[in-house]
Design a protein around this motif. Sequence first.
Motif, PDB file in Angstrom:
ATOM      1  N   ASP A 340       7.781  52.276  68.529  1.00 52.00           N
ATOM      2  CA  ASP A 340       7.295  53.384  67.672  1.00 52.00           C
ATOM      3  C   ASP A 340       8.790  53.700  66.948  1.00 52.00           C
ATOM      4  OD1 ASP A 340       6.757  55.715  66.293  1.00 52.00           O
ATOM      5  OD2 ASP A 340       7.444  56.939  68.053  1.00 52.00           O
ATOM      6  N   SER A 341       8.564  53.476  65.641  1.00 49.75           N
ATOM      7  CA  SER A 341       9.569  53.633  64.653  1.00 49.75           C
ATOM      8  C   SER A 341       9.485  54.613  63.603  1.00 49.75           C
ATOM      9  CB  SER A 341      10.067  52.136  63.965  1.00 49.75           C
ATOM     10  OG  SER A 341       8.957  51.771  63.054  1.00 49.75           O
ATOM     11  N   THR A 342       8.030  54.997  63.597  1.00 50.33           N
ATOM     12  CA  THR A 342       7.884  55.985  62.620  1.00 50.33           C
ATOM     13  C   THR A 342       7.472  57.694  62.735  1.00 50.33           C
ATOM     14  OG1 THR A 342       5.485  55.568  62.675  1.00 50.33           O
ATOM     15  CG2 THR A 342       6.745  54.108  61.336  1.00 50.33           C
ATOM     16  N   SER A 343       7.139  57.911  64.172  1.00 47.80           N
ATOM     17  CA  SER A 343       6.937  59.154  64.340  1.00 47.80           C
ATOM     18  C   SER A 343       8.150  60.297  64.311  1.00 47.80           C
ATOM     19  CB  SER A 343       6.661  59.250  66.094  1.00 47.80           C
ATOM     20  OG  SER A 343       7.970  59.198  66.904  1.00 47.80           O
ATOM     21  N   ILE A 344       7.485  61.415  63.775  1.00 52.16           N
ATOM     22  CA  ILE A 344       8.357  62.539  63.762  1.00 52.16           C
ATOM     23  C   ILE A 344       8.879  63.107  64.953  1.00 52.16           C
ATOM     24  CG2 ILE A 344       8.590  64.769  62.574  1.00 52.16           C
ATOM     25  CD1 ILE A 344       6.782  63.881  60.516  1.00 52.16           C
ATOM     26  N   ASN A 345      10.005  63.458  65.320  1.00 52.88           N
ATOM     27  CA  ASN A 345      10.442  64.082  66.618  1.00 52.88           C
ATOM     28  C   ASN A 345      10.309  65.565  66.595  1.00 52.88           C
ATOM     29  OD1 ASN A 345      12.689  61.591  67.893  1.00 52.88           O
ATOM     30  ND2 ASN A 345      10.558  61.318  67.649  1.00 52.88           N
ATOM     31  N   GLN A 346       9.906  66.176  67.228  1.00 50.11           N
ATOM     32  CA  GLN A 346      10.048  67.691  67.267  1.00 50.11           C
ATOM     33  C   GLN A 346      10.914  68.161  68.485  1.00 50.11           C
ATOM     34  OE1 GLN A 346       6.472  70.039  67.115  1.00 50.11           O
ATOM     35  NE2 GLN A 346       7.479  72.073  67.108  1.00 50.11           N
ATOM     36  N   LEU A 347      12.293  68.488  68.346  1.00 50.54           N
ATOM     37  CA  LEU A 347      13.347  68.674  69.056  1.00 50.54           C
ATOM     38  C   LEU A 347      12.869  70.084  70.026  1.00 50.54           C
ATOM     39  CD1 LEU A 347      16.371  67.344  67.312  1.00 50.54           C
ATOM     40  CD2 LEU A 347      14.555  66.077  68.344  1.00 50.54           C
ATOM     41  N   TRP A 348      13.178  69.972  71.335  1.00 47.60           N
ATOM     42  CA  TRP A 348      13.025  71.237  72.135  1.00 47.60           C
ATOM     43  C   TRP A 348      14.371  71.323  72.926  1.00 47.60           C
ATOM     44  CZ3 TRP A 348      11.385  71.882  77.378  1.00 47.60           C
ATOM     45  CH2 TRP A 348      11.008  70.622  78.011  1.00 47.60           C
ATOM     46  N   ALA A 349      14.377  72.553  73.398  1.00 50.13           N
ATOM     47  CA  ALA A 349      15.640  72.629  74.200  1.00 50.13           C
ATOM     48  C   ALA A 349      16.845  72.326  73.815  1.00 50.13           C
ATOM     49  CB  ALA A 349      15.114  72.186  75.846  1.00 50.13           C
ATOM     50  N   GLN A 350      17.481  71.347  74.651  1.00 49.54           N
ATOM     51  CA  GLN A 350      18.737  70.835  73.620  1.00 49.54           C
ATOM     52  C   GLN A 350      18.564  69.455  73.811  1.00 49.54           C
ATOM     53  OE1 GLN A 350      22.451  72.918  74.697  1.00 49.54           O
ATOM     54  NE2 GLN A 350      21.243  74.348  76.013  1.00 49.54           N
ATOM     55  N   PHE A 351      17.501  68.998  73.175  1.00 49.04           N
ATOM     56  CA  PHE A 351      17.492  67.380  73.237  1.00 49.04           C
ATOM     57  C   PHE A 351      17.563  66.957  71.876  1.00 49.04           C
ATOM     58  CE2 PHE A 351      14.446  68.565  76.683  1.00 49.04           C
ATOM     59  CZ  PHE A 351      15.205  67.694  77.792  1.00 49.04           C
ATOM     60  N   GLU A 352      18.217  65.591  71.768  1.00 50.19           N
ATOM     61  CA  GLU A 352      18.556  65.012  70.523  1.00 50.19           C
ATOM     62  C   GLU A 352      17.246  64.024  69.885  1.00 50.19           C
ATOM     63  OE1 GLU A 352      20.785  65.895  68.239  1.00 50.19           O
ATOM     64  OE2 GLU A 352      21.875  67.253  70.096  1.00 50.19           O
ATOM     65  N   GLY A 353      17.054  63.939  68.606  1.00 51.81           N
ATOM     66  CA  GLY A 353      16.177  63.125  68.394  1.00 51.81           C
ATOM     67  C   GLY A 353      16.587  61.498  68.347  1.00 51.81           C
ATOM     68  N   ARG A 354      15.570  60.719  68.369  1.00 49.84           N
ATOM     69  CA  ARG A 354      15.802  59.293  68.308  1.00 49.84           C
ATOM     70  C   ARG A 354      16.569  58.855  67.102  1.00 49.84           C
ATOM     71  NH1 ARG A 354      10.486  55.869  69.720  1.00 49.84           N
ATOM     72  NH2 ARG A 354      11.959  54.219  69.676  1.00 49.84           N
ATOM     73  N   GLU A 355      17.510  57.901  66.923  1.00 47.81           N
ATOM     74  CA  GLU A 355      18.106  57.373  65.756  1.00 47.81           C
ATOM     75  C   GLU A 355      17.123  56.914  64.858  1.00 47.81           C
ATOM     76  OE1 GLU A 355      21.848  54.493  64.541  1.00 47.81           O
ATOM     77  OE2 GLU A 355      21.318  54.797  66.979  1.00 47.81           O
ATOM     78  N   GLY A 356      17.242  57.362  63.698  1.00 51.48           N
ATOM     79  CA  GLY A 356      16.351  56.800  62.599  1.00 51.48           C
ATOM     80  C   GLY A 356      15.118  57.290  62.490  1.00 51.48           C
TER      81      GLY A 356
END
Length: 683
Positions: A340-356
């Motif tokens: 998966d290279s296109t999904s939008i990451n919704q960040l919660w708690a203190q997690f970081e998003g995937r690069e790019g």
Amino acid sequence: MLILNKKKYFQSLKKVATLLLLTLFVLNANSQEKSKELSKKYPIIPTPQELKFGKKEVSFTSFNIINNEFKIAGLHPHKVVNKGIVWTDAKGINIEINQDKKLKNQEGYTLKIDKKITIAAPTLKGAYYGLHTLGQLIRENGSQWTLPQLDINDWPAFKIRGFMHDTGRNFQSLDQLKEQLDILAQYKLNIFHWHLTDNPGWRLESKLYPEIQSDKTFSRDAGLYYTQEDFKEILAYCKERQITVIPEFDIPGHTDAFRKAFGIKSMMDQRVLPILLDLFDELTGLADADEMPYIHIGTDEVRNEAEYVEDELILAIMDYLKNKDREIIVWKEGIVIPEDSTSINQLWAQFEGREGHRFIDSRSNYINHLDPLAGMARLYFQQPCRQPSGDSLALGGILCVWPDNNVAEERDILKQNPIYPSIVFYSDAIWKGREKNYPEFWAKIPKKDTKEFKMFKNFEQKVLTHRDLFFKDKEFPYVEQTVAFWKVIGPFDHKGNFSASFPVEEELAPSYSVDSKVYTWDDSPVGATVHLKHFFGFPAITDTKSGTYYAYTKIYSPNTREQAFWIGFHGWSRAGGRRGGPVPNLGQWHTTQPKIWVNDQEILPPIWQQPGLGVNTDEIPFLDEDYFYRKPTIIKLNKGWNTVLLKVPHGGNSWKWMYTCIPVTIVGNNVGEAKDLIFDPSF
């Protein structure tokens, strides 16, 4: 003689110039003072990017729209600014609503108020926001209305500015949702993230699979779900308010209701994918990709074996939705699919998003965990996306409400969570943006007289004005707290004995020596709720695991009175049962044995309706556990200075080391400040 006359002439000229400069200085000072007065009387939230107040107010009795270039697009000003004002009176103040395609931000607008009102925007959205700003400024004055002279050039820092409700766990009626959508629109939030499914219920009707609405699937609110027509009604309601709906089917975790509907024991069952594809097909059939461009598929908290799936199932759903021209959103932390290279990451708690990957920031701002007072500092000082404004990856943020526990009545969701104050505070950060992130103030108000304290205090005054103007009879549990100053001392080592007494209880002194350790007072705490140690580890006053703190102040009252107070020693998160429990037994403020004395008289705790409940009580609704939705404590204040001393032990199973103490005035559902009281923590 000629030289003398010249000298007198230049002296006179110098006096005239000095007088002229002095006059200009006074006029400028008066002008600035007038502008300052107008800015206090007419606060705008969220704060515009560029704002300049004039020197006077404009009075009028009605509006006269002489131009509306967005009429064909569906902009109806009388519906946006609905205050009972006549909009079609030729004698009214003239209003122009013009399209200006030169404005770069598609949601931006300009607003000028003088002899006439002019709104300009490149799009319908911008014009809509300009009208909402106008609506915030209108004041009724007898038989007339008033507005301030001003010039605004405004645009949002972030593309996505949202709010999420979990209706999978606790159903909310369309009317209650619409009430909140109106507030979102007023504060320029443009996303409603609708969490429709969870373990207690799959809340959107399926005509292909009616068994998903059968009573056996629900563990709460059996039979309560949204028909497809209900869903379309909310879509239309949002569209009229320039709000985009992001529906969420949370899979493969949080799927108890789904599995019960089909008698499926594991999400690995071969029937799962065809059914899910049918359900997503029904969902996308309710609105086209222009109206509903995003679909959220969850993927978070896959915690038990029945919820495990192969990556291929998630990929198949993603590919299916892409073919429907939809953008896919997933939670992060959640299932990570390498392909998966296109999904939008919704960040919660203190997690970081995937690069790019593009991302939406929902970190550290869940309303169900927020104290209505201390939590607002976090929403004000937290920088969305940890950058000043959005870009191609940082899309914005969504403020989330997860009242996981069962509720007795749907209105309790609003009573027991500071939803409206949170929307107001958050809207400023996500629209205006923040030049700097202030994690040091996520759990506390800055120290008095600092630049940051003044920033927060100034914004607080704006919020209080909005509370009184726009939230009458609504749940808005926030009062002025930048006037509450404290001294605290500790933590004394209670060695596991919460009842242990320390010299502070016997005599107030600048310092104490206990067990060969010297303790002195800290006079930095400000606020109605003070986190001594924050439960998520944000910087507070201590990082010690346990101990006993004392907090002290004096309150001046001009008269003897019976005064209502909000008092509390543990904020319950309305999620995860009674986390940090059990709740106190009768005769306790909390299980850690805190106490409060006013003028040396101990103040007794409430008579709890549900004493002693344990942690795993998700299905038992909250009733009076938190200070802001139970009756206030009535305390006698003497005329003059009144001493207030709190004892706040911590340890054992207790989760939150904190205290709340603030005088309030409550009339019906409306909360306000107690008048003429002064805090002073000096001895």
